[in-house]
Design a protein around this motif. Structure first.
Motif, short mmCIF file in Angstrom:
data_model
loop_
_atom_site.label_atom_id
_atom_site.label_comp_id
_atom_site.label_asym_id
_atom_site.label_seq_id
_atom_site.Cartn_x
_atom_site.Cartn_y
_atom_site.Cartn_z
N ARG A 115 10.41 -7.05 2.74
CA ARG A 115 10.68 -8.28 3.49
C ARG A 115 11.02 -7.98 4.94
N THR A 116 11.75 -6.90 5.16
CA THR A 116 12.10 -6.51 6.53
C THR A 116 10.85 -6.22 7.34
N ARG A 117 9.90 -5.56 6.74
CA ARG A 117 8.65 -5.26 7.44
C ARG A 117 7.84 -6.54 7.70
N LEU A 118 7.84 -7.44 6.73
CA LEU A 118 7.08 -8.67 6.89
C LEU A 118 7.58 -9.52 8.05
N VAL A 119 8.89 -9.52 8.28
CA VAL A 119 9.45 -10.38 9.33
C VAL A 119 9.51 -9.69 10.69
N THR A 120 9.02 -8.45 10.77
CA THR A 120 9.03 -7.75 12.05
C THR A 120 7.62 -7.41 12.55
N LEU A 121 6.65 -7.38 11.65
CA LEU A 121 5.28 -7.07 12.06
C LEU A 121 4.65 -8.23 12.81
N ASN A 122 3.73 -7.91 13.72
CA ASN A 122 3.08 -8.94 14.52
C ASN A 122 1.56 -8.94 14.40
N ASP A 123 1.04 -8.15 13.47
CA ASP A 123 -0.40 -8.07 13.28
C ASP A 123 -0.76 -8.62 11.89
N PRO A 124 -1.63 -9.63 11.81
CA PRO A 124 -1.97 -10.23 10.52
C PRO A 124 -2.49 -9.23 9.49
N GLU A 125 -3.29 -8.28 9.93
CA GLU A 125 -3.82 -7.29 8.98
C GLU A 125 -2.71 -6.43 8.40
N GLU A 126 -1.76 -6.05 9.24
CA GLU A 126 -0.64 -5.24 8.75
C GLU A 126 0.22 -6.04 7.78
N ILE A 127 0.43 -7.33 8.06
CA ILE A 127 1.21 -8.17 7.17
C ILE A 127 0.52 -8.30 5.82
N ASN A 128 -0.79 -8.55 5.84
CA ASN A 128 -1.53 -8.62 4.58
C ASN A 128 -1.50 -7.28 3.85
N GLY A 129 -1.45 -6.20 4.61
CA GLY A 129 -1.35 -4.88 4.00
C GLY A 129 -0.03 -4.71 3.26
N VAL A 130 1.05 -5.18 3.85
CA VAL A 130 2.36 -5.11 3.18
C VAL A 130 2.36 -5.96 1.92
N LEU A 131 1.75 -7.14 1.98
CA LEU A 131 1.67 -7.99 0.80
C LEU A 131 0.87 -7.30 -0.31
N ASP A 132 -0.16 -6.57 0.06
CA ASP A 132 -0.92 -5.79 -0.93
C ASP A 132 -0.04 -4.69 -1.53
N GLU A 133 0.80 -4.09 -0.71
CA GLU A 133 1.74 -3.07 -1.21
C GLU A 133 2.70 -3.68 -2.22
N VAL A 134 3.17 -4.89 -1.94
CA VAL A 134 4.06 -5.59 -2.87
C VAL A 134 3.35 -5.79 -4.21
N LEU A 135 2.11 -6.20 -4.15
CA LEU A 135 1.33 -6.42 -5.37
C LEU A 135 1.23 -5.14 -6.20
N ARG A 136 0.98 -4.02 -5.53
CA ARG A 136 0.85 -2.75 -6.26
C ARG A 136 2.21 -2.27 -6.78
#
Length: 345
Positions: free
Chosen positions: A301-322
């Motif tokens: 969650r900390t990474r999601l609220v600090t990142l500013n690039d949509p691709e990186e945010i979607n990447g973190v969400l994929d990490e959550v899924l895994r």
């Protein structure tokens, strides 16, 4: 079937409440996809619309997939409300809603929102000005009254119906209660059971579970329910209520995969509507709710609220899924946020 003028809704429809800084187009699309039958915009200042204020005009945006949609306006001046209604008419939502329920001090101090509850004559004039200025069906959202000594909703309902209002949503509290205490639906039931009332009456206040929705449906006999705070971060509340009312059974809690997928959809719509900067910023308030209940989620969650690039945010969400693959979500009670707990009367 429930009808608001020519708008046909399913039997016992569920409405998404207009919530400032929450009920924007991306959020409405997500709620519609998960069972909301009718959605409303954030409330819009009549003054702002007339002045062509950018923020107010932006709130008129509607995605096709969220319809039917009601645009809600507020104000305390008849002429300006009439002008605002004409502006809304041009944008062609399915209906125009008037806010006589917002308890925020800044709105009330301007003689708008629930501030109008002190003057039924003014409420009637403001509403009639809108009805005469638009081809859209006009609906109203209001409260029981200003305080315990002025719970005049029964008289208000009759007057509003008589001047052409097509549906009424009633929050079961007075303005002075804000969001404290328990919503009183008994007066909402009295309005619904009034033999003079023939327009749809929707109840609002404290609906936070499918069980309570069914209980209130049966106890108070309203035509439908408006859900607000319970939908924040949990748009699945609408499909769960529909399923429980129809079958008497609870749906399983949304899986991690479902939560991530809806979060991604919300992000995509937010980027589409507000652009890269605004879309990313407005989503930050939602990650906590979408991922609530996952153990050890703070780092993600900390990474999601600090990142500013949509691709990186979607990447973190994929990490959550895994990271949470196979994790079974437990159903937890929905906590209703008190937006205005620090707002003085």
């Amino acid at each position: 079937m429930v009808k608001i003028n020519q708008i046909s809704l399913p039997d016992f429809p569920l409405l998404l409440a207009p919530m400032e800084d929450v009920s924007d187009p991306p959020f409405r699309v997500v709620c519609k996809a998960n069972g909301a039958d009718l959605v409303y915009t954030e409330f819009i200042s009549s003054e702002g619309l007339i002045r062509d204020a950018i923020k107010c005009r932006k709130k008129l945006d509607i995605f096709d997939e969220e319809r039917p949609t009601g645009i809600q306006i507020f104000g305390g001046d008849e002429e300006r409300m009439a002008m605002a209604a004409k502006i809304v008419d041009v944008t062609q939502p399915e209906l125009l809603d008037i806010n006589f329920g917002c308890p925020v001090k800044g709105i009330v101090a301007k003689g708008a929102g629930s501030g109008v509850l002190k003057d039924i004559q003014l409420m009637t004039r403001l509403t009639e000005a809108c009805v005469k200025s638009t081809s859209l069906p006009v609906t109203v959202k209001t409260r029981l009254g200003w305080d315990d000594a002025t719970k005049n909703i029964e008289e208000v309902a009759e007057r509003l119906q008589d001047i052409g209002v097509k549906a009424l949503t009633i929050h079961g509290r007075t303005r002075c209660q804000m969001y404290k205490g328990e919503a009183d639906w008994s007066l909402i039931a009295k309005v619904k059971n009034n033999p003079r009332i023939h327009i749809p009456i929707f109840g609002n206040g404290d609906i936070d579970s499918p069980q309570k929705a069914l209980e209130y449906k049966e106890r108070y006999g309203v035509d439908g329910i408006m859900i607000g705070r319970a939908a924040i971060g949990y748009p699945w509340i609408f499909r769960e209520v529909h399923h429980y009312i129809n079958t008497g059974e609870m749906l399983p809690a949304p899986t991690v995969a479902e939560r991530v997928e809806v979060c991604k959809q919300h992000l995509q719509k937010s980027l589409q509507w507000k652009g890269p900067h605004g879309g990313i910023y407005s989503m930050r308030r939602h990650y906590l709710n979408y991922l609530k209940g996952l153990p050890g989620i703070k780092e993600f969650r900390t990474r999601l609220v600090t990142l500013n690039d949509p691709e990186e945010i979607n990447g973190v969400l994929d990490e959550v899924l895994r990271a949470y693959e196979g994790y079974e979500m437990e159903r937890t009670p929905i906590h209703l946020v008190n937006y205005h707990e620090n707002c003085p009367l």
